[in-house]
Scaffold this motif. Structure first.
Motif, PDB file in Angstrom:
ATOM      1  N   MET A   1    -112.451 -76.059  -9.060  1.00  0.00           N
ATOM      2  CA  MET A   1    -112.618 -77.359  -8.704  1.00  0.00           C
ATOM      3  C   MET A   1    -112.391 -77.733  -7.296  1.00  0.00           C
ATOM      4  O   MET A   1    -111.380 -76.916  -6.661  1.00  0.00           O
ATOM      5  CB  MET A   1    -111.201 -78.036  -9.448  1.00  0.00           C
ATOM      6  N   ALA A   2    -113.342 -78.396  -6.558  1.00  0.00           N
ATOM      7  CA  ALA A   2    -113.307 -78.433  -5.238  1.00  0.00           C
ATOM      8  C   ALA A   2    -112.129 -79.668  -4.853  1.00  0.00           C
ATOM      9  O   ALA A   2    -112.213 -80.701  -5.395  1.00  0.00           O
ATOM     10  CB  ALA A   2    -114.550 -79.062  -4.669  1.00  0.00           C
ATOM     11  N   LEU A   3    -111.180 -79.229  -3.830  1.00  0.00           N
ATOM     12  CA  LEU A   3    -110.225 -80.115  -3.413  1.00  0.00           C
ATOM     13  C   LEU A   3    -110.635 -80.887  -2.147  1.00  0.00           C
ATOM     14  O   LEU A   3    -110.803 -80.129  -1.147  1.00  0.00           O
ATOM     15  CB  LEU A   3    -108.980 -79.368  -3.411  1.00  0.00           C
ATOM     16  N   VAL A   4    -111.130 -82.417  -2.063  1.00  0.00           N
ATOM     17  CA  VAL A   4    -111.420 -82.787  -0.834  1.00  0.00           C
ATOM     18  C   VAL A   4    -110.551 -82.404   0.365  1.00  0.00           C
ATOM     19  O   VAL A   4    -110.946 -82.041   1.370  1.00  0.00           O
ATOM     20  CB  VAL A   4    -111.721 -84.159  -1.147  1.00  0.00           C
ATOM     21  N   PHE A   5    -109.411 -82.580   0.275  1.00  0.00           N
ATOM     22  CA  PHE A   5    -108.452 -82.511   1.298  1.00  0.00           C
ATOM     23  C   PHE A   5    -108.508 -81.089   1.951  1.00  0.00           C
ATOM     24  O   PHE A   5    -108.219 -81.036   3.138  1.00  0.00           O
ATOM     25  CB  PHE A   5    -106.847 -82.802   0.941  1.00  0.00           C
ATOM     26  N   VAL A   6    -108.589 -80.060   0.953  1.00  0.00           N
ATOM     27  CA  VAL A   6    -108.601 -78.732   1.490  1.00  0.00           C
ATOM     28  C   VAL A   6    -109.955 -78.454   2.094  1.00  0.00           C
ATOM     29  O   VAL A   6    -109.885 -78.012   3.366  1.00  0.00           O
ATOM     30  CB  VAL A   6    -108.525 -77.810   0.257  1.00  0.00           C
TER      31      VAL A   6
ATOM     32  N   ARG B   1    -111.588 -80.568   3.878  1.00  0.00           N
ATOM     33  CA  ARG B   1    -111.496 -81.268   5.172  1.00  0.00           C
ATOM     34  C   ARG B   1    -110.819 -80.452   6.268  1.00  0.00           C
ATOM     35  O   ARG B   1    -110.966 -80.499   7.328  1.00  0.00           O
ATOM     36  CB  ARG B   1    -110.960 -82.755   5.154  1.00  0.00           C
ATOM     37  N   ILE B   2    -109.728 -79.998   5.500  1.00  0.00           N
ATOM     38  CA  ILE B   2    -108.774 -78.924   6.676  1.00  0.00           C
ATOM     39  C   ILE B   2    -109.675 -77.885   6.876  1.00  0.00           C
ATOM     40  O   ILE B   2    -109.529 -77.621   8.149  1.00  0.00           O
ATOM     41  CB  ILE B   2    -107.429 -78.676   5.934  1.00  0.00           C
ATOM     42  N   LEU B   3    -110.336 -77.154   5.968  1.00  0.00           N
ATOM     43  CA  LEU B   3    -111.072 -76.162   6.471  1.00  0.00           C
ATOM     44  C   LEU B   3    -112.389 -76.439   7.450  1.00  0.00           C
ATOM     45  O   LEU B   3    -112.464 -75.393   8.262  1.00  0.00           O
ATOM     46  CB  LEU B   3    -111.316 -75.291   5.000  1.00  0.00           C
ATOM     47  N   VAL B   4    -113.149 -77.384   7.047  1.00  0.00           N
ATOM     48  CA  VAL B   4    -114.136 -77.966   7.894  1.00  0.00           C
ATOM     49  C   VAL B   4    -113.415 -77.952   9.342  1.00  0.00           C
ATOM     50  O   VAL B   4    -114.083 -77.388  10.458  1.00  0.00           O
ATOM     51  CB  VAL B   4    -114.817 -79.045   7.326  1.00  0.00           C
ATOM     52  N   ALA B   5    -112.336 -78.873   9.400  1.00  0.00           N
ATOM     53  CA  ALA B   5    -111.876 -79.066  10.951  1.00  0.00           C
ATOM     54  C   ALA B   5    -111.344 -77.583  11.565  1.00  0.00           C
ATOM     55  O   ALA B   5    -111.663 -77.635  12.626  1.00  0.00           O
ATOM     56  CB  ALA B   5    -110.501 -79.898  10.649  1.00  0.00           C
ATOM     57  N   GLN B   6    -110.831 -76.855  10.694  1.00  0.00           N
ATOM     58  CA  GLN B   6    -110.377 -75.604  11.365  1.00  0.00           C
ATOM     59  C   GLN B   6    -111.798 -74.637  11.769  1.00  0.00           C
ATOM     60  O   GLN B   6    -111.694 -74.057  12.890  1.00  0.00           O
ATOM     61  CB  GLN B   6    -109.566 -74.567  10.478  1.00  0.00           C
ATOM     62  N   GLN B   7    -112.826 -74.747  10.928  1.00  0.00           N
ATOM     63  CA  GLN B   7    -114.036 -73.902  11.514  1.00  0.00           C
ATOM     64  C   GLN B   7    -114.694 -74.619  12.601  1.00  0.00           C
ATOM     65  O   GLN B   7    -114.980 -73.996  13.641  1.00  0.00           O
ATOM     66  CB  GLN B   7    -115.131 -73.971  10.190  1.00  0.00           C
TER      67      GLN B   7
ATOM     68  N   ARG C   1    -121.393 -80.925  -6.481  1.00  0.00           N
ATOM     69  CA  ARG C   1    -120.237 -81.494  -5.976  1.00  0.00           C
ATOM     70  C   ARG C   1    -120.214 -82.931  -5.428  1.00  0.00           C
ATOM     71  O   ARG C   1    -121.295 -83.239  -4.518  1.00  0.00           O
ATOM     72  CB  ARG C   1    -119.293 -80.558  -5.374  1.00  0.00           C
ATOM     73  N   ALA C   2    -119.207 -83.887  -5.492  1.00  0.00           N
ATOM     74  CA  ALA C   2    -119.357 -85.219  -4.696  1.00  0.00           C
ATOM     75  C   ALA C   2    -119.085 -84.913  -3.369  1.00  0.00           C
ATOM     76  O   ALA C   2    -119.987 -85.891  -2.617  1.00  0.00           O
ATOM     77  CB  ALA C   2    -118.201 -86.028  -5.310  1.00  0.00           C
ATOM     78  N   THR C   3    -118.277 -84.091  -2.823  1.00  0.00           N
ATOM     79  CA  THR C   3    -118.219 -83.837  -1.387  1.00  0.00           C
ATOM     80  C   THR C   3    -119.046 -82.870  -0.887  1.00  0.00           C
ATOM     81  O   THR C   3    -118.884 -81.694  -1.190  1.00  0.00           O
ATOM     82  CB  THR C   3    -116.647 -83.514  -0.934  1.00  0.00           C
ATOM     83  N   ASP C   4    -119.909 -83.089   0.097  1.00  0.00           N
ATOM     84  CA  ASP C   4    -120.487 -82.143   0.856  1.00  0.00           C
ATOM     85  C   ASP C   4    -121.346 -81.187  -0.005  1.00  0.00           C
ATOM     86  O   ASP C   4    -121.070 -79.887   0.059  1.00  0.00           O
ATOM     87  CB  ASP C   4    -119.694 -81.393   1.669  1.00  0.00           C
ATOM     88  N   PRO C   5    -122.079 -81.741  -0.850  1.00  0.00           N
ATOM     89  CA  PRO C   5    -122.941 -80.855  -1.737  1.00  0.00           C
ATOM     90  C   PRO C   5    -123.808 -79.770  -0.916  1.00  0.00           C
ATOM     91  O   PRO C   5    -124.429 -80.264   0.035  1.00  0.00           O
ATOM     92  CB  PRO C   5    -123.662 -81.880  -2.674  1.00  0.00           C
TER      93      PRO C   5
END
Length: 117
Positions: free
Chosen positions: A1-6, A8-14, A81-85
């Motif tokens: 299951m993709a957790l949207v908040f996780v 977003r945090i990982l994308v920001a770090q990348q 997935r709903a977020t960033d497929p």
């Protein structure tokens, strides 16, 4: 299951890692479309399902049929997935590596980098 908040945090770090680097090669399923949409060069690596399963099962000494099923499941989840497929960035160069060995893939990638595209 993709957790949207996780995600977003990982994308920001990348994005921060990329911004802090002078030059960097970044690999991942959503780098070109989500993490670094303004990247100078985006390459969308692809291969047939059979080739991908063969490579992965050889790496992990696993059953090729089970590996193929797991790859298909992951592809389905990532692309729906709903977020960033998962999707190829419109300006990405698609490189089908089905019939290539690793040296051929690296040579093609280096040619793309050397060509500035």
């Amino acid at each position: 299951m993709a957790l949207v908040f996780v995600r977003r945090i990982l994308v920001a770090q990348q994005r921060q890692i990329i911004a802090d680097a002078d030059r960097i090669v970044v690999e991942g399923r959503d780098i070109g479309g989500v993490v670094a949409p303004d990247a100078e060069l985006k390459v969308y690596l692809t291969a047939s399902s059979a080739a991908r399963a063969h490579r992965r099962s050889a790496e992990q000494a696993a059953d090729p049929r089970a590996t193929a099923a797991e790859l298909a499941r992951r592809d389905r989840l990532d692309s729906t997935r709903a977020t960033d497929p998962l999707a190829k960035a419109p300006d990405a160069v698609e490189l089908d590596t089905t019939g290539m060995d690793i040296d051929e893939v690296v040579a093609r990638l280096l040619a793309l980098v050397g060509a500035g595209r």
